[in-house]
Design a protein around this motif. Structure first.
Motif, mmCIF file in Angstrom:
data_model
loop_
_atom_site.group_PDB
_atom_site.id
_atom_site.type_symbol
_atom_site.label_atom_id
_atom_site.label_comp_id
_atom_site.label_asym_id
_atom_site.label_seq_id
_atom_site.Cartn_x
_atom_site.Cartn_y
_atom_site.Cartn_z
ATOM 1 N N ILE A 1 0.836 -1.201 0.000
ATOM 2 C CA ILE A 1 0.000 0.000 0.000
ATOM 3 C C ILE A 1 0.872 1.253 0.000
ATOM 4 N N ASP A 2 1.903 1.261 0.855
ATOM 5 C CA ASP A 2 2.782 2.430 0.982
ATOM 6 C C ASP A 2 4.230 1.959 1.044
ATOM 7 N N PRO A 3 4.900 1.799 -0.102
ATOM 8 C CA PRO A 3 6.269 1.261 -0.124
ATOM 9 C C PRO A 3 7.270 2.079 0.687
ATOM 10 N N GLU A 4 6.992 3.381 0.913
ATOM 11 C CA GLU A 4 7.955 4.224 1.606
ATOM 12 C C GLU A 4 7.667 4.360 3.093
ATOM 13 N N ALA A 5 6.626 3.658 3.579
ATOM 14 C CA ALA A 5 6.302 3.760 5.000
ATOM 15 C C ALA A 5 7.437 3.194 5.834
ATOM 16 N N CYS A 6 7.678 3.796 6.989
ATOM 17 C CA CYS A 6 8.783 3.340 7.836
ATOM 18 C C CYS A 6 8.494 1.942 8.373
ATOM 19 N N ASN A 7 9.567 1.211 8.621
ATOM 20 C CA ASN A 7 9.505 -0.132 9.193
ATOM 21 C C ASN A 7 8.814 -1.132 8.267
ATOM 22 N N ARG A 8 8.686 -0.806 6.988
ATOM 23 C CA ARG A 8 8.094 -1.745 6.038
ATOM 24 C C ARG A 8 9.214 -2.342 5.197
ATOM 25 N N LYS A 9 9.883 -3.332 5.709
ATOM 26 C CA LYS A 9 11.054 -3.890 5.035
ATOM 27 C C LYS A 9 10.809 -5.296 4.509
ATOM 28 N N ILE A 10 9.574 -5.810 4.647
ATOM 29 C CA ILE A 10 9.278 -7.169 4.238
ATOM 30 C C ILE A 10 8.982 -7.201 2.736
ATOM 31 N N SER A 11 9.656 -8.069 2.008
ATOM 32 C CA SER A 11 9.437 -8.201 0.568
ATOM 33 C C SER A 11 9.390 -9.681 0.216
ATOM 34 N N LEU A 12 9.135 -9.972 -1.047
ATOM 35 C CA LEU A 12 9.084 -11.366 -1.494
ATOM 36 C C LEU A 12 10.431 -12.043 -1.279
ATOM 37 N N PRO A 13 10.433 -13.309 -0.875
ATOM 38 C CA PRO A 13 11.707 -14.014 -0.678
ATOM 39 C C PRO A 13 12.448 -14.196 -1.995
ATOM 40 N N ALA A 14 13.734 -14.354 -1.919
ATOM 41 C CA ALA A 14 14.554 -14.551 -3.116
ATOM 42 C C ALA A 14 14.092 -15.797 -3.869
ATOM 43 N N GLY A 15 13.980 -15.684 -5.181
ATOM 44 C CA GLY A 15 13.571 -16.813 -6.000
ATOM 45 C C GLY A 15 12.079 -17.024 -6.089
ATOM 46 N N SER A 16 11.288 -16.118 -5.525
ATOM 47 C CA SER A 16 9.832 -16.268 -5.575
ATOM 48 C C SER A 16 9.342 -16.242 -7.015
ATOM 49 N N GLU A 17 8.340 -17.078 -7.311
ATOM 50 C CA GLU A 17 7.774 -17.109 -8.650
ATOM 51 C C GLU A 17 7.066 -15.796 -9.000
ATOM 52 N N LEU A 18 6.727 -15.011 -7.985
ATOM 53 C CA LEU A 18 6.016 -13.754 -8.215
ATOM 54 C C LEU A 18 6.953 -12.557 -8.307
ATOM 55 N N ALA A 19 8.259 -12.804 -8.310
ATOM 56 C CA ALA A 19 9.228 -11.706 -8.288
ATOM 57 C C ALA A 19 9.091 -10.780 -9.495
ATOM 58 N N ASP A 20 8.607 -11.302 -10.622
ATOM 59 C CA ASP A 20 8.494 -10.489 -11.834
ATOM 60 C C ASP A 20 7.189 -9.691 -11.895
ATOM 61 N N GLU A 21 6.288 -9.936 -10.970
ATOM 62 C CA GLU A 21 5.012 -9.224 -10.992
ATOM 63 C C GLU A 21 5.173 -7.812 -10.410
ATOM 64 N N ARG A 22 4.434 -6.862 -10.928
ATOM 65 C CA ARG A 22 4.483 -5.493 -10.443
ATOM 66 C C ARG A 22 3.846 -5.386 -9.065
ATOM 67 N N ALA A 23 4.330 -4.413 -8.286
ATOM 68 C CA ALA A 23 3.805 -4.232 -6.930
ATOM 69 C C ALA A 23 2.307 -3.956 -6.956
ATOM 70 N N GLY A 24 1.837 -3.184 -7.929
ATOM 71 C CA GLY A 24 0.411 -2.894 -8.025
ATOM 72 C C GLY A 24 -0.420 -4.139 -8.270
ATOM 73 N N ASP A 25 0.114 -5.058 -9.088
ATOM 74 C CA ASP A 25 -0.598 -6.305 -9.353
ATOM 75 C C ASP A 25 -0.608 -7.200 -8.115
ATOM 76 N N LEU A 26 0.504 -7.214 -7.379
ATOM 77 C CA LEU A 26 0.554 -7.996 -6.141
ATOM 78 C C LEU A 26 -0.414 -7.419 -5.106
ATOM 79 N N PHE A 27 -0.515 -6.081 -5.079
ATOM 80 C CA PHE A 27 -1.466 -5.440 -4.162
ATOM 81 C C PHE A 27 -2.893 -5.874 -4.494
ATOM 82 N N GLN A 28 -3.226 -5.887 -5.785
ATOM 83 C CA GLN A 28 -4.559 -6.310 -6.187
ATOM 84 C C GLN A 28 -4.798 -7.767 -5.809
#
Length: 496
Positions: free
Chosen positions: A83-110
């Protein structure tokens, strides 16, 4: 945290400022106040201020805000970061090698929102209810642990049962319908469809308790009993779970769904490629307990045959390879193919002979199509006896084969395999049985060359030799087909 705090934070953002970290902490653990303690929803129909209740007139600026205690903070933080990529303390992202790594953040949000909305709506009469944080957690975790996390959530989110009607396969698990959700991008819908198709095939296999050990070399069943419409057959198997059927037909009717389920498993596909044998041969090795390294990967499909060797098959075969080189050695797979026009040999018997030392093998310098393509042999007489004693398994012969699997079978490149499949001599989907049917009338140049080398004959130019006596032939790309009986007779070759 009070409503006054939220108002101050909003003013900071509107005026281009940045609120203090203490003020921003409400993003992680506090609900926005949208309801008065008296139960009324907040609004501006009658009140003069946003913090005044329309119904009771209470001043809500000092009212405490409900705090949410997350059970999966990382998953909730991941959803919040979308929702807010620049919010503080928001450091969690997809793990390395995830099949969804190529998807856009907006699509993952949806995707996260649609999963959370579906979880929220199950069992709720009011479909307009806001998404609860715990459902955002579940959605975030399913995306972080994709694909297994999503598949697990699909199975856990179940629609309420109805006495008036039986829910179908899609309606019983509402998340399955996301593959048709047009609000999500096509790439994600395709991913979801692939996962659900795989799960459906596994369910079909489980519904009849089909396992490798329960169908090892069943009675012959005609070609008319094969699955000609796999999707309809799989759904039929799911609907007919629990019913009693003839055991002889049951094994055959479930073989193709089981084979498809095996192909869906990455570990099984990698085993097939590393060993260098097609998937029907992998199934045979499973039935004979010669692939213990796959036991864990296929456990969800049902019971597994008791292992007959210790450790992995590939490791044991590597130990059985003799050091050095051997004069006059030829490729094991090429020899087996040349000696077996009916393609009825049992790879389990060949490999058992290698493991117990009865068939000596060396590692040759050959194209890497798996371990089997690298092995060479010199005892052609013993190999001929191993090939001759095997019985045909109709289910294996009717299993579909990819171009890569045809390549493994003939011990040639994929382009050669593609030219054979596209020659017009094989109709429909390629199978072992159809390739064997082709070989009743035709022989390949490389096959005849291998036979001549096994008999220590020297044929300088096989193509010219056969052309000089007008042996019937046809070509497909770089592959030449010769009329089998004429070519064998002309070259003085025999198979028995």
């Amino acid at each position: 945290m009070t409503l006054a705090d939220a108002i101050e934070i909003a003013d900071c953002y509107i005026n281009g400022g940045t609120p203090s970290s203490e003020r921003r902490s409400f993003e992680a653990d506090a609900y926005l106040c949208d309801r008065c303690p008296c139960g009324a929803l907040l609004g501006w129909e009658l009140s003069c201020h946003a913090w005044t209740c329309d119904q009771c007139g209470a001043d809500l600026r000092g009212a405490p805000v409900k705090i949410y205690e997350p059970r999966d903070e990382k998953a909730l933080d991941f959803a919040a970061r979308l929702i807010d990529p620049e919010a503080c303390n928001r450091k969690i992202s997809l793990p390395a090698g995830s099949e969804l790594a190529d998807e856009r953040a907006g699509d993952l949000f949806q995707l996260v929102v649609r999963i959370a909305e579906t979880c929220q709506r199950v069992g709720l009469a009011d479909r307009r209810a806001t998404i609860e944080p715990q459902n955002l957690e579940r959605a975030g975790r399913s995306v972080l642990d994709w694909p297994h996390g999503f598949v697990e959530l699909v199975e856990n989110v179940t629609a309420p049962t109805s006495e008036s009607r039986e829910l179908g396969w899609f309606d019983s698990k509402p998340l399955r319908r996301l593959q048709f959700d047009q609000t999500m991008p096509a790439t994600i819908r395709t991913r979801i469809k692939g996962l659900l198709d795989s799960a459906r095939r596994i369910e079909a296999v489980k519904s009849k308790a089909f396992t490798p050990s329960s169908s090892a070399y069943p009675s012959k069943v005609g070609d008319s009993n094969r699955l000609k419409r796999p999707r309809e057959a799989v759904l039929s198997l799911i609907r007919s779970r629990g019913t009693k059927v003839d055991d002889r037909l049951a094994a055959s009717a479930h073989f193709n769904p089981y084979m498809t389920a095996l192909r869906d498993i990455h570990t099984v596909r990698r085993f097939s490629e590393e060993l260098g044998v097609p998937m029907p041969a992998v199934w045979e090795l499973l039935t004979c307990g010669l692939a213990p390294e796959l036991a864990t990967a296929i456990a969800h499909l049902g019971s597994v045959s008791v292992p007959t060797i210790e450790g992995s098959l590939i490791a044991n075969l590597s130990k059985a390879i003799r050091p050095g080189t051997a004069n006059g050695a030829l490729g094991l797979v090429s020899c087996c193919f040349a000696l077996d026009p009916s393609l009825a040999l049992s790879w389990s018997s060949i490999l058992r002979a290698v493991l117990d030392g009865r068939l000596e093998v060396w590692r040759g310098k050959r194209p890497n199509r798996g371990l089997m393509s690298e092995l060479v042999v010199t005892d052609f007489s013993f190999l001929r006896s191993l090939v001759a004693e095997q019985a045909t398994n109709e289910d294996v012969r009717n299993a579909p084969m990819s171009h890569n699997e045809v390549s493994m079978t003939i011990d040639r490149t994929r382009s050669v395999a593609a030219n054979i499949v596209n020659s017009g001599l094989i109709s429909g989907v390629s199978t072992v049985g159809k390739l064997a049917g082709l070989r009743k009338s035709w022989a390949f140049s490389f096959e005849l060359q291998t036979l001549s080398e096994m008999t220590r004959q020297t044929i300088k130019n096989l193509h010219r030799t056969l052309k000089n006596v007008d042996v019937k032939c046809m070509t497909s790309g770089n592959v030449t087909f010769w009329e089998r009986d004429e070519a064998l007779s002309c070259l003085g070759l025999r198979l028995s």
